[in-house]
Design a protein around this motif. Structure first.
Motif, PDB file in Angstrom:
ATOM      1  N   SER A  33      -2.846  40.465 162.189  1.00  0.00           N
ATOM      2  CA  SER A  33      -3.305  39.250 161.501  1.00  0.00           C
ATOM      3  C   SER A  33      -4.787  39.349 161.149  1.00  0.00           C
ATOM      4  CB  SER A  33      -3.058  38.022 162.383  1.00  0.00           C
ATOM      5  OG  SER A  33      -1.678  37.863 162.652  1.00  0.00           O
ATOM      6  N   SER A  66      -6.475  39.144 157.395  1.00  0.00           N
ATOM      7  CA  SER A  66      -7.541  38.204 157.038  1.00  0.00           C
ATOM      8  C   SER A  66      -8.688  38.909 156.324  1.00  0.00           C
ATOM      9  CB  SER A  66      -8.059  37.487 158.284  1.00  0.00           C
ATOM     10  OG  SER A  66      -8.777  38.370 159.127  1.00  0.00           O
ATOM     11  N   ARG A  81      -7.168  40.625 152.806  1.00  0.00           N
ATOM     12  CA  ARG A  81      -6.824  39.632 151.772  1.00  0.00           C
ATOM     13  C   ARG A  81      -8.064  39.194 151.003  1.00  0.00           C
ATOM     14  NH1 ARG A  81      -6.501  36.709 148.334  1.00  0.00           N
ATOM     15  NH2 ARG A  81      -4.963  35.080 147.824  1.00  0.00           N
ATOM     16  N   ARG A  91       5.567  35.442 159.199  1.00  0.00           N
ATOM     17  CA  ARG A  91       5.828  34.601 158.030  1.00  0.00           C
ATOM     18  C   ARG A  91       4.740  33.533 157.894  1.00  0.00           C
ATOM     19  NH1 ARG A  91      11.473  32.494 158.870  1.00  0.00           N
ATOM     20  NH2 ARG A  91      11.948  34.731 158.782  1.00  0.00           N
ATOM     21  N   ASP A  92       4.347  32.941 159.021  1.00  0.00           N
ATOM     22  CA  ASP A  92       3.306  31.911 159.006  1.00  0.00           C
ATOM     23  C   ASP A  92       1.963  32.496 158.574  1.00  0.00           C
ATOM     24  OD1 ASP A  92       5.117  30.005 159.825  1.00  0.00           O
ATOM     25  OD2 ASP A  92       4.565  30.140 161.951  1.00  0.00           O
ATOM     26  N   VAL A  93       1.629  33.691 159.093  1.00  0.00           N
ATOM     27  CA  VAL A  93       0.360  34.331 158.729  1.00  0.00           C
ATOM     28  C   VAL A  93       0.346  34.670 157.244  1.00  0.00           C
ATOM     29  CG1 VAL A  93      -1.089  36.374 159.080  1.00  0.00           C
ATOM     30  CG2 VAL A  93      -0.051  35.235 161.049  1.00  0.00           C
ATOM     31  N   ARG A 104       2.008  33.257 154.864  1.00  0.00           N
ATOM     32  CA  ARG A 104       1.919  32.015 154.082  1.00  0.00           C
ATOM     33  C   ARG A 104       0.487  31.486 154.098  1.00  0.00           C
ATOM     34  NH1 ARG A 104       5.150  29.223 156.918  1.00  0.00           N
ATOM     35  NH2 ARG A 104       7.052  29.896 155.831  1.00  0.00           N
ATOM     36  N   HIS A 105      -0.170  31.580 155.258  1.00  0.00           N
ATOM     37  CA  HIS A 105      -1.543  31.077 155.378  1.00  0.00           C
ATOM     38  C   HIS A 105      -2.496  31.829 154.456  1.00  0.00           C
ATOM     39  CE1 HIS A 105      -5.151  29.398 157.286  1.00  0.00           C
ATOM     40  NE2 HIS A 105      -5.620  30.634 157.328  1.00  0.00           N
ATOM     41  N   PHE A 106      -2.331  33.161 154.379  1.00  0.00           N
ATOM     42  CA  PHE A 106      -3.237  33.972 153.563  1.00  0.00           C
ATOM     43  C   PHE A 106      -2.687  34.247 152.156  1.00  0.00           C
ATOM     44  CE2 PHE A 106      -4.685  35.110 157.875  1.00  0.00           C
ATOM     45  CZ  PHE A 106      -6.039  34.862 157.727  1.00  0.00           C
ATOM     46  N   ASN A 107      -1.514  33.688 151.889  1.00  0.00           N
ATOM     47  CA  ASN A 107      -0.916  33.804 150.556  1.00  0.00           C
ATOM     48  C   ASN A 107      -0.771  35.264 150.119  1.00  0.00           C
ATOM     49  OD1 ASN A 107       0.206  32.838 148.141  1.00  0.00           O
ATOM     50  ND2 ASN A 107      -1.796  32.769 147.110  1.00  0.00           N
ATOM     51  N   THR A 108      -0.132  36.067 150.969  1.00  0.00           N
ATOM     52  CA  THR A 108       0.112  37.471 150.629  1.00  0.00           C
ATOM     53  C   THR A 108       1.489  37.614 149.977  1.00  0.00           C
ATOM     54  OG1 THR A 108       1.188  38.039 152.731  1.00  0.00           O
ATOM     55  CG2 THR A 108      -1.219  38.163 152.642  1.00  0.00           C
ATOM     56  N   HIS A 151       4.603  38.830 150.621  1.00  0.00           N
ATOM     57  CA  HIS A 151       5.220  39.198 151.888  1.00  0.00           C
ATOM     58  C   HIS A 151       6.676  39.624 151.714  1.00  0.00           C
ATOM     59  CE1 HIS A 151       5.472  39.427 156.186  1.00  0.00           C
ATOM     60  NE2 HIS A 151       6.451  38.552 156.255  1.00  0.00           N
TER      61      HIS A 151
END
Length: 363
Positions: free
Chosen positions: A252, A256, A259, A283-285, A287-291, A293
């Protein structure tokens, strides 16, 4: 990922066979026959640097120099210089300047070979990220990034039962340089081997560079700066970069940083269960960084060809089959995958962390 390899003698056929066995480690091959050795390396398309021969030294390098600028300054301060700023030239100049312990100044992961006349020097980074094996038998000498390039050329093939038992019990070798093939050894992490003109082999540890005595706040800053530098190194390599994302602390953190340098960063996760906690965390990570995935759901175990391939590469199948399968799924989508190992331990409760650390020390 790349490969370095070579053998005593000048057989072009053997060199071609070794290169072919390692073709999956790089699209581009550089082959060279010297007076006493036949040498080669394979590189990915985005890092195609030919063999370097200068001043009687031939340098083969599979790795990354994160602190190349500092190394060039170190050479200048010691009254030496590299013929150019490519990795192999810098390695050759460091060897000339500081001798067999020069790798202690390198920050990065690497496996390297330096050949001068009848002398061969092999070394690996302190964490053993890049593999490197060798077979010494009198006048016969082979070295390679994977055993599979050496095995076909052995006069006698035999399993080292003791080493294999140790592998199954500990999942890794605790002491020594043996492999589960008799006669083939691995260059120890943080160490070197020197094969002299008389065919005698000397092993040693190159130690580590000097580190300043820093306060905890300074260490935190140094850690951040080092990780950011290393991620930026790969992001600017010219390769299409992706991150193997587990949702844990280390991967993660990589996401960060990466990204911020690539708005279209791709991340990949593997599991045999779409509801497994790690895949949900990843999945949450993402979504948070908008990769961009992608989840790979693998419900089957390793096939027989996978097992044979893994054994040939001398990898720990108990731990790394998922990584093997994940990176195979990533092929063609990215050229370079970043992953983290071990940093999750930093997030463990202090008591559990101390207990685990002490048990490792005892072992």
């Amino acid at each position: 990922m790349g490969a370095i390899f070579g053998h005593s003698g000048t057989s072009a056929d053997i060199l071609e066979e070794m290169s072919g066995a390692l073709s999956h480690r790089g699209a581009h091959a550089s082959l060279q026959r010297c007076r006493n050795f036949a040498l080669g390396q394979r590189r990915p398309a985005f890092k195609n640097v030919p063999l370097s021969t200068s001043g009687g030294l031939t340098v083969l390098f599979d790795g990354d120099l994160f602190n190349k600028g500092a190394l060039l300054k170190l050479l200048e301060m010691s009254g030496h210089s590299a013929a150019s700023d490519d990795d192999a030239s810098v390695i050759g100049a460091l060897y000339r300047a500081f001798g067999r312990n020069f790798p202690k100044y390198i920050e990065g992961n690497f496996a390297l070979a330096i050949v001068e006349d009848e002398t061969v020097y092999l070394a690996r980074d302190p964490f053993g990220v890049r593999p490197l094996y060798y077979f010494p038998d009198g006048d016969t000498f082979y070295f390679s990034s994977e055993m599979k390039a050496i095995i076909p050329h052995l006069e006698k093939f035999a399993i080292d039962d003791e080493s294999l038992a140790e592998r199954f019990v500990f999942r890794d070798h605790i002491i020594g340089d043996s492999t589960y093939i008799l006669g083939i050894k691995h260059v120890p992490a943080g160490g070197y081997i020197l094969r002299a003109r008389d065919a005698k082999v000397e092993t040693g540890s190159f130690g580590r560079g000097e580190y300043p005595d820093l306060a905890s706040s300074d260490l935190t800053s140094l850690l951040r700066e080092t990780v950011e530098r290393n991620v930026a190194y790969y992001m600017s390599s010219g390769a299409k970069v992706g991150v193997l994302l587990s949702g844990g602390f280390d991967s993660s953190a990589l996401v960060s940083i990466a990204r911020a340098l690539d708005a279209a960063l791709r991340t990949f996760t593997i599991s045999d269960d779409p509801s497994f906690p790690d895949i949900i965390a990843a999945r949450d990570v993402a979504r948070h960084f908008n990769t961009r995935h992608e989840e790979i759901i693998d419900s089957g175990g390793a096939s027989l060809p996978d097992l044979v391939e893994g054994i040939g590469a001398y990898e720990d199948l108990f731990v790394r089959y998922t990584i093997f399968h994940l990176t195979r799924a990533m092929a063609g989508k990215v050229e370079l995958g970043m992953s983290g190992t071990g940093a999750d331990l930093l997030g463990m409760p202090p008591l559990a962390r101390d207990t685990n650390y002490n048990s490792m020390l005892d072992r």
